[in-house]
Design a protein around this motif. Structure first.
Motif, short mmCIF file in Angstrom:
data_model
loop_
_atom_site.label_atom_id
_atom_site.label_comp_id
_atom_site.label_asym_id
_atom_site.label_seq_id
_atom_site.Cartn_x
_atom_site.Cartn_y
_atom_site.Cartn_z
N LEU A 148 1.75 37.68 36.84
CA LEU A 148 1.25 38.77 37.69
C LEU A 148 1.66 38.56 39.14
O LEU A 148 1.95 39.52 39.86
N ALA A 149 1.71 37.31 39.59
CA ALA A 149 2.17 37.01 40.96
C ALA A 149 3.64 37.38 41.12
O ALA A 149 4.05 37.94 42.15
N PHE A 150 4.44 37.10 40.09
CA PHE A 150 5.85 37.51 40.13
C PHE A 150 5.94 39.03 40.22
O PHE A 150 6.70 39.57 41.04
N ASN A 151 5.18 39.73 39.41
CA ASN A 151 5.25 41.19 39.42
C ASN A 151 4.76 41.75 40.75
O ASN A 151 5.23 42.80 41.20
N GLU A 152 3.85 41.06 41.40
CA GLU A 152 3.41 41.49 42.74
C GLU A 152 4.58 41.43 43.72
O GLU A 152 4.74 42.30 44.58
N ARG A 153 5.43 40.42 43.57
CA ARG A 153 6.61 40.32 44.44
C ARG A 153 7.56 41.49 44.19
O ARG A 153 8.20 41.98 45.12
N VAL A 154 7.65 41.95 42.95
CA VAL A 154 8.45 43.15 42.65
C VAL A 154 7.86 44.35 43.38
O VAL A 154 8.59 45.14 43.99
N LEU A 155 6.54 44.48 43.34
CA LEU A 155 5.87 45.58 44.02
C LEU A 155 6.12 45.51 45.53
O LEU A 155 6.31 46.55 46.19
N GLU A 156 6.14 44.32 46.09
CA GLU A 156 6.39 44.17 47.52
C GLU A 156 7.77 44.67 47.91
O GLU A 156 7.97 45.17 49.02
N GLU A 157 8.73 44.58 46.99
CA GLU A 157 10.07 45.13 47.27
C GLU A 157 10.02 46.65 47.43
O GLU A 157 10.83 47.23 48.15
N ALA A 158 9.06 47.29 46.76
CA ALA A 158 8.90 48.74 46.90
C ALA A 158 8.39 49.10 48.29
O ALA A 158 8.56 50.24 48.74
N LEU A 159 7.78 48.16 48.97
CA LEU A 159 7.26 48.38 50.32
C LEU A 159 8.26 48.00 51.41
O LEU A 159 8.08 48.36 52.57
N ASP A 160 9.28 47.29 51.04
CA ASP A 160 10.24 46.77 52.01
C ASP A 160 11.18 47.89 52.47
O ASP A 160 12.09 48.30 51.75
N THR A 161 10.95 48.37 53.69
CA THR A 161 11.73 49.50 54.19
C THR A 161 13.18 49.14 54.52
O THR A 161 13.96 50.03 54.84
N THR A 162 13.55 47.86 54.41
CA THR A 162 14.96 47.52 54.56
C THR A 162 15.73 47.83 53.28
O THR A 162 16.95 47.89 53.30
N ASN A 163 15.01 48.04 52.18
CA ASN A 163 15.64 48.48 50.94
C ASN A 163 15.83 50.00 51.00
O ASN A 163 14.98 50.71 51.52
N PRO A 164 16.93 50.50 50.44
CA PRO A 164 17.12 51.96 50.39
C PRO A 164 15.97 52.62 49.62
O PRO A 164 15.39 52.02 48.71
N LEU A 165 15.66 53.85 49.97
CA LEU A 165 14.51 54.56 49.41
C LEU A 165 14.53 54.61 47.89
O LEU A 165 13.52 54.32 47.24
N LEU A 166 15.65 54.99 47.29
CA LEU A 166 15.67 55.08 45.82
C LEU A 166 15.53 53.71 45.17
O LEU A 166 14.98 53.60 44.08
N GLU A 167 16.01 52.66 45.84
CA GLU A 167 15.80 51.30 45.33
C GLU A 167 14.32 50.95 45.37
O GLU A 167 13.79 50.32 44.46
N ARG A 168 13.64 51.37 46.44
CA ARG A 168 12.20 51.12 46.54
C ARG A 168 11.47 51.84 45.41
O ARG A 168 10.55 51.29 44.80
N ALA A 169 11.89 53.07 45.12
CA ALA A 169 11.28 53.81 44.01
C ALA A 169 11.55 53.10 42.69
O ALA A 169 10.68 53.02 41.82
N ARG A 170 12.76 52.55 42.54
CA ARG A 170 13.09 51.80 41.32
C ARG A 170 12.24 50.54 41.20
O ARG A 170 11.81 50.18 40.10
N PHE A 171 12.01 49.85 42.31
CA PHE A 171 11.16 48.65 42.27
C PHE A 171 9.75 49.02 41.82
O PHE A 171 9.13 48.28 41.05
N LEU A 172 9.25 50.15 42.28
CA LEU A 172 7.93 50.60 41.84
C LEU A 172 7.96 50.87 40.33
O LEU A 172 7.04 50.47 39.60
#
Length: 178
Positions: free
Chosen positions: A20-44
């Protein structure tokens, strides 16, 4: 050499909590605005898919262990009911956070980029024509409706497939189909 006498749970993270801690790190990538928007949506989406798999496999195994009456501590010193309570609380926390990320961040940023989720009632006549044509040419040809009634019990649905439950009316009589 001095022997470590602390409990394994003091030195290691339980595998379900670690997952679950690993998956939380995946969720954090969805919040990282340095990632492109569609990538953030994919991380979610990846987060949700991972959580779905966790629930189907790990959570289901934990529930079976509890239901079987197994009441012995694992190698980490956790009893099934203890880890169940911790995992359940963590899942609730992460799920609530994922919904917040979607509603407050991803969806709003998509809308700013003119990527909208439309209610069918809000479509213009031109958009309705497009959607109907797309359905008729791309979706309907690959649909296999299955009736659900007394003569046709609910079908087994394969994991990781898309299925729709649909209320149909035929000769003024309601039906459920998958």
């Amino acid at each position: 050499m001095e022997k470590n006498t602390s409990a394994p749970g003091d030195r290691f993270i339980h595998r379900d909590l670690s997952w679950l801690a690993f998956n939380e790190r995946v969720l954090e990538e969805a919040l990282d605005t340095t990632n492109p928007l569609l990538e953030r949506a994919r991380f979610l989406a990846i987060f949700i898919n991972n959580l779905d798999e966790f629930l189907m496999v790990r959570w289901a195994n934990l529930k079976r262990l509890i239901d079987s009456g197994h009441n012995h501590a694992d190698n980490f010193g956790y009893y099934p009911s203890d880890i169940h309570a911790r995992v359940k609380a963590r899942i609730a926390e992460l799920t609530e956070r994922a919904y917040r990320v979607h509603a407050e961040k991803i969806k709003k940023d998509l809308e700013k980029s003119r990527i909208d989720f439309k209610d069918p009632k809000g479509l213009s006549p031109e958009q309705k024509r497009f959607v109907n044509k797309y359905f008729d040419t791309s979706v309907f040809p690959i649909c296999t409706p299955m009736a659900v009634d007394q003569g046709h019990p609910f079908p087994v649905l394969t994991s990781k497939t898309i299925a729709f439950a649909v209320n149909l009316t035929r000769y003024d009589k309601p039906y459920l189909a998958i």
